[in-house]
Design a protein around this motif. Structure first.
Motif, mmCIF file in Angstrom:
data_model
loop_
_atom_site.group_PDB
_atom_site.id
_atom_site.type_symbol
_atom_site.label_atom_id
_atom_site.label_comp_id
_atom_site.label_asym_id
_atom_site.label_seq_id
_atom_site.Cartn_x
_atom_site.Cartn_y
_atom_site.Cartn_z
ATOM 1 N N PRO A 152 -3.725 2.804 -10.223
ATOM 2 C CA PRO A 152 -4.360 3.701 -11.204
ATOM 3 C C PRO A 152 -5.881 3.769 -11.064
ATOM 4 O O PRO A 152 -6.469 4.857 -11.075
ATOM 5 C CB PRO A 152 -3.948 3.099 -12.555
ATOM 6 C CG PRO A 152 -2.715 2.327 -12.269
ATOM 7 C CD PRO A 152 -2.887 1.792 -10.895
ATOM 8 N N ARG A 153 -6.527 2.622 -10.897
ATOM 9 C CA ARG A 153 -7.987 2.626 -10.796
ATOM 10 C C ARG A 153 -8.438 3.267 -9.496
ATOM 11 O O ARG A 153 -9.456 3.973 -9.464
ATOM 12 C CB ARG A 153 -8.525 1.207 -10.907
ATOM 13 C CG ARG A 153 -10.044 1.129 -10.882
ATOM 14 C CD ARG A 153 -10.521 -0.262 -11.179
ATOM 15 N NE ARG A 153 -10.203 -0.659 -12.537
ATOM 16 C CZ ARG A 153 -10.516 -1.830 -13.075
ATOM 17 N NH1 ARG A 153 -11.171 -2.723 -12.347
ATOM 18 N NH2 ARG A 153 -10.182 -2.115 -14.304
ATOM 19 N N THR A 154 -7.706 3.035 -8.409
ATOM 20 C CA THR A 154 -8.066 3.661 -7.137
ATOM 21 C C THR A 154 -8.005 5.177 -7.234
ATOM 22 O O THR A 154 -8.916 5.886 -6.798
ATOM 23 C CB THR A 154 -7.133 3.168 -6.020
ATOM 24 O OG1 THR A 154 -7.280 1.748 -5.873
ATOM 25 C CG2 THR A 154 -7.450 3.834 -4.701
ATOM 26 N N LEU A 155 -6.928 5.693 -7.829
ATOM 27 C CA LEU A 155 -6.803 7.140 -7.982
ATOM 28 C C LEU A 155 -7.897 7.697 -8.891
ATOM 29 O O LEU A 155 -8.478 8.749 -8.604
ATOM 30 C CB LEU A 155 -5.424 7.480 -8.558
ATOM 31 C CG LEU A 155 -4.253 7.489 -7.570
ATOM 32 C CD1 LEU A 155 -2.948 7.743 -8.306
ATOM 33 C CD2 LEU A 155 -4.459 8.556 -6.501
ATOM 34 N N ALA A 156 -8.180 6.984 -9.983
ATOM 35 C CA ALA A 156 -9.203 7.462 -10.919
ATOM 36 C C ALA A 156 -10.579 7.504 -10.255
ATOM 37 O O ALA A 156 -11.325 8.485 -10.401
ATOM 38 C CB ALA A 156 -9.230 6.571 -12.158
ATOM 39 N N LEU A 157 -10.926 6.463 -9.504
ATOM 40 C CA LEU A 157 -12.226 6.438 -8.830
ATOM 41 C C LEU A 157 -12.303 7.490 -7.725
ATOM 42 O O LEU A 157 -13.341 8.131 -7.540
ATOM 43 C CB LEU A 157 -12.482 5.049 -8.257
ATOM 44 C CG LEU A 157 -12.814 3.952 -9.272
ATOM 45 C CD1 LEU A 157 -12.782 2.585 -8.603
ATOM 46 C CD2 LEU A 157 -14.186 4.202 -9.882
ATOM 47 N N ALA A 158 -11.213 7.657 -6.983
ATOM 48 C CA ALA A 158 -11.208 8.665 -5.921
ATOM 49 C C ALA A 158 -11.403 10.056 -6.504
ATOM 50 O O ALA A 158 -12.172 10.874 -5.967
ATOM 51 C CB ALA A 158 -9.896 8.592 -5.141
ATOM 52 N N ILE B 101 0.826 -1.214 0.000
ATOM 53 C CA ILE B 101 0.000 0.000 0.000
ATOM 54 C C ILE B 101 0.863 1.269 0.000
ATOM 55 O O ILE B 101 0.662 2.165 0.826
ATOM 56 C CB ILE B 101 -0.967 0.014 1.204
ATOM 57 C CG1 ILE B 101 -0.202 -0.225 2.522
ATOM 58 C CG2 ILE B 101 -2.064 -1.009 1.021
ATOM 59 C CD1 ILE B 101 -1.064 -0.015 3.759
ATOM 60 N N PRO B 102 1.819 1.403 -0.907
ATOM 61 C CA PRO B 102 2.655 2.619 -0.888
ATOM 62 C C PRO B 102 1.869 3.887 -1.185
ATOM 63 O O PRO B 102 2.150 4.942 -0.597
ATOM 64 C CB PRO B 102 3.698 2.333 -1.982
ATOM 65 C CG PRO B 102 3.035 1.357 -2.901
ATOM 66 C CD PRO B 102 2.181 0.499 -2.014
ATOM 67 N N ALA C 109 -8.663 -0.580 -1.267
ATOM 68 C CA ALA C 109 -8.865 -0.331 -2.691
ATOM 69 C C ALA C 109 -7.562 -0.462 -3.474
ATOM 70 O O ALA C 109 -7.556 -0.998 -4.590
ATOM 71 C CB ALA C 109 -9.457 1.065 -2.890
ATOM 72 N N GLU C 110 -6.458 -0.005 -2.916
ATOM 73 C CA GLU C 110 -5.177 -0.112 -3.614
ATOM 74 C C GLU C 110 -4.789 -1.569 -3.845
ATOM 75 O O GLU C 110 -4.279 -1.937 -4.909
ATOM 76 C CB GLU C 110 -4.081 0.602 -2.819
ATOM 77 C CG GLU C 110 -2.723 0.584 -3.511
ATOM 78 C CD GLU C 110 -1.668 1.361 -2.746
ATOM 79 O OE1 GLU C 110 -0.529 1.442 -3.237
ATOM 80 O OE2 GLU C 110 -1.984 1.887 -1.652
ATOM 81 N N GLY D 279 -17.136 6.642 -2.225
ATOM 82 C CA GLY D 279 -17.182 6.075 -3.569
ATOM 83 C C GLY D 279 -16.365 4.806 -3.695
ATOM 84 O O GLY D 279 -16.814 3.810 -4.289
ATOM 85 N N LEU D 280 -15.163 4.798 -3.138
ATOM 86 C CA LEU D 280 -14.315 3.605 -3.202
ATOM 87 C C LEU D 280 -14.933 2.445 -2.426
ATOM 88 O O LEU D 280 -14.857 1.291 -2.860
ATOM 89 C CB LEU D 280 -12.924 3.921 -2.652
ATOM 90 C CG LEU D 280 -12.013 4.769 -3.544
ATOM 91 C CD1 LEU D 280 -10.756 5.165 -2.788
ATOM 92 C CD2 LEU D 280 -11.656 4.024 -4.825
ATOM 93 N N ALA D 281 -15.529 2.729 -1.273
ATOM 94 C CA ALA D 281 -16.145 1.659 -0.480
ATOM 95 C C ALA D 281 -17.274 0.989 -1.254
ATOM 96 O O ALA D 281 -17.388 -0.250 -1.260
ATOM 97 C CB ALA D 281 -16.669 2.229 0.836
ATOM 98 N N VAL D 282 -18.095 1.774 -1.929
ATOM 99 C CA VAL D 282 -19.192 1.199 -2.709
ATOM 100 C C VAL D 282 -18.656 0.394 -3.885
ATOM 101 O O VAL D 282 -19.130 -0.715 -4.167
ATOM 102 C CB VAL D 282 -20.136 2.316 -3.190
ATOM 103 C CG1 VAL D 282 -21.171 1.774 -4.177
ATOM 104 C CG2 VAL D 282 -20.846 2.951 -1.996
ATOM 105 N N TYR D 283 -17.655 0.908 -4.570
ATOM 106 C CA TYR D 283 -17.124 0.198 -5.743
ATOM 107 C C TYR D 283 -16.450 -1.115 -5.347
ATOM 108 O O TYR D 283 -16.669 -2.152 -5.978
ATOM 109 C CB TYR D 283 -16.130 1.086 -6.487
ATOM 110 C CG TYR D 283 -15.727 0.527 -7.832
ATOM 111 C CD1 TYR D 283 -16.440 0.864 -8.976
ATOM 112 C CD2 TYR D 283 -14.649 -0.341 -7.964
ATOM 113 C CE1 TYR D 283 -16.085 0.350 -10.207
ATOM 114 C CE2 TYR D 283 -14.292 -0.862 -9.189
ATOM 115 C CZ TYR D 283 -15.011 -0.509 -10.306
ATOM 116 O OH TYR D 283 -14.657 -1.037 -11.529
ATOM 117 N N VAL D 284 -15.613 -1.079 -4.315
ATOM 118 C CA VAL D 284 -14.934 -2.305 -3.875
ATOM 119 C C VAL D 284 -15.956 -3.321 -3.375
ATOM 120 O O VAL D 284 -15.842 -4.515 -3.640
ATOM 121 C CB VAL D 284 -13.896 -1.985 -2.788
ATOM 122 C CG1 VAL D 284 -13.325 -3.270 -2.185
ATOM 123 C CG2 VAL D 284 -12.761 -1.146 -3.371
#
Length: 250
Positions: free
Chosen positions: A110-116, A31-32, A103-104, A159-164
């Motif tokens: 990349p997807r985590t940053l894009a969704l955030a 998780i860097p 999420a990471e 948003g990340l919690a719902v997507y994951v």
């Protein structure tokens, strides 16, 4: 008790195993981005609490609905790491560690940053729309909210919690997060709660687009049950296959 344990395994088993295996194999190296986000959030909190630092932080990452659109869009990425001034910073750090970390591992950086960013941007744009609609509208906001500093990771976290949750089969968890945000809006009706719902709406749209694209790539999606496909037309230029003797086929 056994029924509850089976439900928990069904709801979080896949997600738990994915996160556990990544942390066991790589520990904090898994998780860097999350650790960097926590460090940046803590640094911004220290700087904005200095007499010389509040102004630069607001110019670089402070977002208000009354600001011109393009400067606000340029500040939106950094605004995610500017803790809300009326909330303790440790709350933002815990949200980032837990939700961004999961999420990471599960979605990749990349997807985590894009969704955030998409979730945060949805909240930022909604604030402008809500103020334009006015407080009398169901989706509207009072004019005074245009001057509220709109920063922090909460919209991205929701948003990340719902997507994951959707991606890893934790559908009840994703539904519970959505329901909690809806209850917050019903009880408070403030800017933050409605922005959280806007972030969830944006993520749901992305989920729907993802499922539609996957459905379109699926072969035979237009086949009708019970329908017979037409018989293939033989190619007159292709010679008939030469029969192979039974002994040679052994």
């Amino acid at each position: 008790m056994n029924r509850l344990a089976r439900w928990a395994r069904t709801e979080w088993g896949f997600l738990y195993v994915t996160v556990r295996d990544a942390l066991v194999r790589r520990r904090l190296r898994a998780i860097p981005m999350t650790l960097a986000a926590m460090a940046l959030t803590a640094l911004v909190q220290v700087v904005q609490n200095q007499s010389w630092g509040y102004g630069p932080v607001q110019r670089l990452g402070g977002v208000r609905a009354e600001d011109p659109l393009w400067p606000a869009l340029l500040r939106t990425p950094l605004s995610l790491f500017v803790p809300a001034p009326d909330l303790p910073v440790w709350g933002a750090l815990i949200q980032i560690l837990f939700v961004f970390g999961v999420a990471e591992i599960c979605l990749g950086r990349p997807r985590t940053l894009a969704l955030a960013y998409a979730a945060t941007l949805a909240g930022t744009l909604y604030a402008r729309l809500g103020i334009r609609l006015g407080f009398d509208s169901l989706l509207g906001l009072p004019t005074s909210d245009a001057r509220v500093v709109d920063t922090g990771p909460s919209a991205a976290v929701v948003g990340l919690a719902v997507y994951v949750g959707w991606r890893y089969g934790a559908r009840w968890t994703a539904g519970a997060v959505t329901a909690a945000m809806a209850v917050e809006v019903l009880l408070k009706g403030n800017l933050a709660g409605k922005e959280h719902l806007a972030a969830i709406f944006a993520v749901v749209v992305l989920i729907a687009v993802s499922r539609l694209r996957r459905f379109r790539r699926r072969p035979g999606r237009l086949a009708v049950p019970g329908a017979h496909s037409p018989a293939p037309v033989p190619d007159p230029h292709r010679s008939a296959p030469v029969p192979v003797p039974a002994r040679a086929r052994r």
